[in-house]
Design a protein around this motif. Structure first.
Motif, PDB file in Angstrom:
ATOM      1  N   PHE A  52       7.986 -45.255  18.817  1.00 45.14           N
ATOM      2  CA  PHE A  52       7.772 -44.675  17.257  1.00 45.14           C
ATOM      3  C   PHE A  52       7.718 -42.985  17.935  1.00 45.14           C
ATOM      4  N   MET A  55      11.631 -42.412  16.965  1.00 47.35           N
ATOM      5  CA  MET A  55      11.890 -42.546  15.737  1.00 47.35           C
ATOM      6  C   MET A  55      11.525 -41.509  15.138  1.00 47.35           C
ATOM      7  N   GLY A  56       9.798 -40.696  15.092  1.00 46.23           N
ATOM      8  CA  GLY A  56       9.847 -39.635  14.825  1.00 46.23           C
ATOM      9  C   GLY A  56      10.417 -38.372  14.851  1.00 46.23           C
ATOM     10  N   ALA A 192       6.967 -43.847  11.379  1.00 47.83           N
ATOM     11  CA  ALA A 192       7.003 -43.212  13.062  1.00 47.83           C
ATOM     12  C   ALA A 192       5.507 -42.292  14.017  1.00 47.83           C
ATOM     13  N   TRP A 238      11.165 -51.634  12.106  1.00 45.69           N
ATOM     14  CA  TRP A 238      13.188 -50.466  11.759  1.00 45.69           C
ATOM     15  C   TRP A 238      13.424 -51.288  11.023  1.00 45.69           C
TER      16      TRP A 238
END
Length: 296
Positions: A52, A55-56, A192, A238
Motif C-alpha cells: 500500500f 501504491m500510494g 492506499a 487494486w
C-alpha cells in the motif's frame, strides 16, 4: 470504452469480490491454531503495508494536487475508522459467529450509509429505500435465527453479531468521509494511504497489547496471514479500483453482491458450516435489498 476493457473490468470486479469473500475464511482457519485477533490482524496488515505504501507513492506521483496537512489528517481519520477499527472489530466478532453471518452483517454497510446520511446530512429516505432497508434487516433476522439454532449459544451470536455490526458502522462512516476527499485526492491515493495508516495502527496495537513472543506462531498462521494480505486485502483493493476505472462504480457495486454467496459456499466447503433454508432466504433478502438501493 472498448469491449476488451469492459470484459477486463467485469473480470476484475468479480475477482475482487471473491478475494474479499475469502477474508473471513482465512480468519476462521487461523483461529484454529490458537492465534489471537491482535496478532493475526498485525500479520495481515504488516504484510500488506509495503504494497500500500508503494501504491500510494505511485498514485501521489501521478497526481496534480499535492497533499497538505489537512489531507493527512483526513488520511489518519479514514484509516482509523475504515481499516483499523472496522477490521479489528470484525476480527473480534469472527471469534463468535460463522463466516457466513459475518459477511451478511458487513454487507449491510450501504444501509448504514443511507441512515447516517439521513441523520447527519438531512438526506431524505424515500419509500422505496425504506422497503429495501426492511428487506435487508428481515434477511439478517433470518440469518441470525439460523446461527442461533446451529450454535446453541445465544450469547456468542449476540456478542459476535454486535461486534461485526459496529464494524460495518465504522466502515460506513469511513465511506461518508471518503466521499469528502476522494474527488480531490483520487480513489487509489486515499485508499492506499488510509490503509497504510491503519496498518501502522494495527502493528502499534499489537506491540502495546501483546509481547513480541506472540509472533511465535505455527507456519500455517503465517501462510494464512500472507494469503489474507495478498488475496483478501491488496489484490482486491487494486482489482476493484481498476474495475471502477473501466466500468464505473455502479456496475462494480452490483458485482459486490457475489460476496455473501461466495462466503457462504466457502464456509460450507472449508469450515464445515451448516447451510440452512433460513440462512439462504436471509441472504436472498439482504442481497435484494442492497440491489434495490444500488439501482436507486
Amino acid at each position: 470504452m472498448s469491449l476488451a476493457s469492459n470484459r477486463a473490468g467485469l473480470l476484475f470486479a468479480t475477482l475482487g469480490a471473491i478475494g474479499f469473500s475469502f477474508k473471513a475464511i482465512f480468519v476462521k482457519l487461523a483461529y484454529r491454531y490458537g492465534v489471537d485477533a491482535e496478532t493475526l490482524l498485525a500479520l495481515r496488515m504488516g504484510f500488506s503495508l509495503p504494497f500500500f505504501v508503494v501504491m500510494g507513492l505511485v498514485a501521489d506521483a501521478r497526481a496534480t494536487h499535492r497533499m497538505d496537512g489537512r489531507d493527512w489528517l483526513w488520511m489518519a481519520a479514514l484509516g482509523f475508522s475504515g481499516y483499523y477499527l472496522s477490521s479489528y472489530l470484525d476480527f473480534l466478532g469472527l471469534r463468535y459467529i460463522s463466516a457466513a453471518l459475518e459477511r451478511l452483517i458487513l454487507f449491510l454497510y450501504p444501509t448504514l450509509v443511507i441512515v447516517l446520511s439521513a441523520l447527519f446530512l438531512a438526506k431524505p429516505i424515500g419509500r422505496r429505500t425504506l422497503a429495501a432497508l426492511a428487506l435487508c434487516y428481515c434477511g439478517i433476522g433470518l440469518a441470525v435465527g439460523h446461527d442461533l439454532h446451529v450454535a446453541g449459544d445465544a450469547r456468542d451470536v449476540v456478542v459476535g453479531g454486535t461486534l461485526v455490526f459496529v464494524s460495518a458502522l465504522s466502515y460506513a462512516l469511513y465511506l461518508m468521509g471518503n466521499g469528502q476527499v476522494v474527488g480531490r485526492l483520487g480513489a487509489m491515493r486515499v485508499t492506499a494511504f488510509a490503509t497504510s495508516v491503519a496498518s501502522v495502527l494495527c502493528i502499534v496495537q499489537f506491540l502495546v497489547l501483546r509481547p513480541v513472543s506472540a509472533l511465535d506462531q505455527p507456519w500455517q498462521v503465517y501462510a494464512l496471514g500472507v494469503a489474507m494480505a495478498l488475496m483478501s486485502t491488496v489484490a482486491p483493493v487494486w482489482l476493484v479500483s481498476e474495475a471502477i476505472r473501466r466500468l464505473g462504480a455502479g456496475p462494480v457495486s452490483l458485482m459486490g453482491t457475489l460476496g455473501p454467496v461466495v462466503t457462504i459456499l466457502l464456509g460450507w466447503l472449508l469450515l464445515d458450516e451448516v447451510l440452512g433454508l433460513s440462512q439462504l432466504a436471509g441472504t436472498a433478502l439482504v442481497i435484494a435489498g442492497v440491489l434495490v438501493m444500488a439501482r436507486r
